[in-house]
Design an enzyme around this catalytic site. Structure first.
Site, mmCIF file in Angstrom:
data_model
loop_
_atom_site.group_PDB
_atom_site.id
_atom_site.type_symbol
_atom_site.label_atom_id
_atom_site.label_comp_id
_atom_site.label_asym_id
_atom_site.label_seq_id
_atom_site.Cartn_x
_atom_site.Cartn_y
_atom_site.Cartn_z
ATOM 1 N N ASP A 224 107.956 -8.779 19.978
ATOM 2 C CA ASP A 224 109.409 -8.924 19.879
ATOM 3 C C ASP A 224 109.890 -10.186 20.584
ATOM 4 O OD1 ASP A 224 108.810 -7.916 22.429
ATOM 5 O OD2 ASP A 224 109.793 -6.003 22.105
ATOM 6 N N ASN B 29 114.576 4.178 27.122
ATOM 7 C CA ASN B 29 115.125 5.026 26.057
ATOM 8 C C ASN B 29 114.053 5.399 25.033
ATOM 9 O OD1 ASN B 29 114.680 2.622 24.803
ATOM 10 N ND2 ASN B 29 116.791 2.272 24.129
ATOM 11 N N HIS C 134 112.031 3.247 23.465
ATOM 12 C CA HIS C 134 111.736 2.250 22.433
ATOM 13 C C HIS C 134 110.321 1.711 22.569
ATOM 14 C CE1 HIS C 134 113.525 -1.376 24.935
ATOM 15 N NE2 HIS C 134 112.234 -1.289 25.150
ATOM 16 N N GLU D 174 114.665 0.398 18.942
ATOM 17 C CA GLU D 174 115.554 1.277 19.705
ATOM 18 C C GLU D 174 115.740 2.583 18.933
ATOM 19 O OE1 GLU D 174 116.241 0.148 22.554
ATOM 20 O OE2 GLU D 174 117.485 -1.652 22.596
HETATM 21 C C1 GLP Z 1 111.008 -4.576 26.780
HETATM 22 C C2 GLP Z 1 110.192 -5.029 25.586
HETATM 23 C C3 GLP Z 1 109.270 -3.963 25.107
HETATM 24 C C4 GLP Z 1 108.518 -3.399 26.276
HETATM 25 C C5 GLP Z 1 109.464 -2.778 27.237
HETATM 26 C C6 GLP Z 1 108.742 -2.075 28.370
HETATM 27 O O1 GLP Z 1 112.079 -3.803 26.403
HETATM 28 N N1 GLP Z 1 111.002 -5.389 24.479
HETATM 29 O O2 GLP Z 1 108.381 -4.510 24.144
HETATM 30 O O3 GLP Z 1 107.635 -2.456 25.791
HETATM 31 O O4 GLP Z 1 110.264 -3.829 27.723
HETATM 32 O O5 GLP Z 1 108.893 -2.742 29.565
HETATM 33 P P1 GLP Z 1 108.016 -2.576 30.860
HETATM 34 O O6 GLP Z 1 106.676 -3.144 30.564
HETATM 35 O O7 GLP Z 1 108.755 -3.407 31.855
HETATM 36 O O8 GLP Z 1 107.926 -1.148 31.190
#
Ligand code: GLP
Length: 262
Positions: free
Chosen positions: A83, A149, A151, A156
């Site tokens: 992303d 949430n 995702h 989302e």
């Molecule tokens: C962001 C990214 C996601 C990722 C998520 C989790 O929202 N868009 O691809 O999976 O963070 O974050 P973390 O690794 O900080 O738990």
């Protein structure tokens, strides 16, 4: 319950294998060892390996550990990412592109790293361009994190579709997701966080032969419990991993702290 160093507690929820480690460092090392062995074994069978990489704080120690372990021929790996923010340039320190250039590409020199161009002037054309790169050959491995949430990538709950007809799409980010970016000091205030982002879709993620998903910290405990113990639904997109044949969820003790069966 006592967990012995480096020995995770392992159990299955539907098709999903769940590993719980006593701390984030052991999780990172445990996941890195499993990924290293998998990469070495498939590089024995095929000339190139295609991987979808995640960003976020859960990936930092894991990527460091994987690179530090050595033994993987990165010059035969073709890398993609999940992303990117709409309108953000690759050179912007907040872009996922910058994160991956710094943490991976500069250090290991993969055969190719295909990035989403956040600042592309024609976003729909950019979705198509990236989709065409992704769907050329199977994806061998996908790394994931979990949003608070539920995702995965930027799918989302409000836009997640288990049968999405697209490989890559543009989505509107939820308020909670944008607030977390500010909390994590990635952006100075909510208005600085882009409202839209590119994301690979859920079928693209599920097409990967193997999925390695990491979640650490107490802030993930609620969504981990819901996604593993309630029904499989787009309201918690991560829950779909329970239907993938080779998905592995790595949790530290904090992220697992609300699970019945921990
Ligand atoms: C962001 C990214 C996601 C990722 C998520 C989790 O929202 N868009 O691809 O999976 O963070 O974050 P973390 O690794 O900080 O738990």
């Amino acid at each position: 319950m006592m967990l012995v160093s480096n020995t995770p507690k392992i159990f299955q929820i539907d098709d999903l294998s769940v590993n719980i480690y006593p701390c984030e460092i052991e999780l990172a090392q445990g996941a890195a060892q499993i990924v290293r062995e998998y990469l070495i074994s498939i590089l024995d069978q095929q000339t190139e390996v295609r991987i979808l990489l995640a960003t976020g704080s859960s990936q930092i120690q894991f990527l460091d550990a994987l690179i530090a372990l050595g033994g993987v021929d990165w010059s035969r790996l073709i890398l993609f990412h999940l992303d990117e923010y709409l309108g953000v340039e690759a050179e912007d320190k907040n872009s996922f592109c910058y994160y991956l250039q710094e943490r991976v590409e500069r250090r290991v020199k993969p055969k190719q790293f295909h990035y989403i161009k956040g600042d592309a002037t024609e976003p729909i054309t950019e979705c198509d361009r990236y989709a065409n790169l992704l769907n050329k050959q199977p994806i061998d491995l996908c790394f994931l994190g979990i949003g608070q949430n539920g995702h995965i990538a930027f799918n989302e709950p409000s836009v997640a579709n288990f049968n999405d007809p697209h490989w890559v799409k543009l989505v509107k980010l939820e308020e909670l997701t944008r607030q977390i970016q500010v909390k994590q000091d990635n952006f100075p205030h909510i208005d600085a966080v882009p409202q839209y982002a590119y994301t690979v879709t859920i079928p693209t993620i599920l097409s990967a032969r193997k999925i390695i998903c990491l979640a650490t910290g107490i802030s993930k405990a609620g969504i981990v419990k819901t996604a593993l113990e309630e029904e499989i639904t787009v309201s918690y997109p991560i829950s779909i991993l329970r239907r993938h044949g080779d998905a592995n969820l790595f949790l530290d003790i904090n992220a697992a702290s609300l699970l019945e069966n921990r």
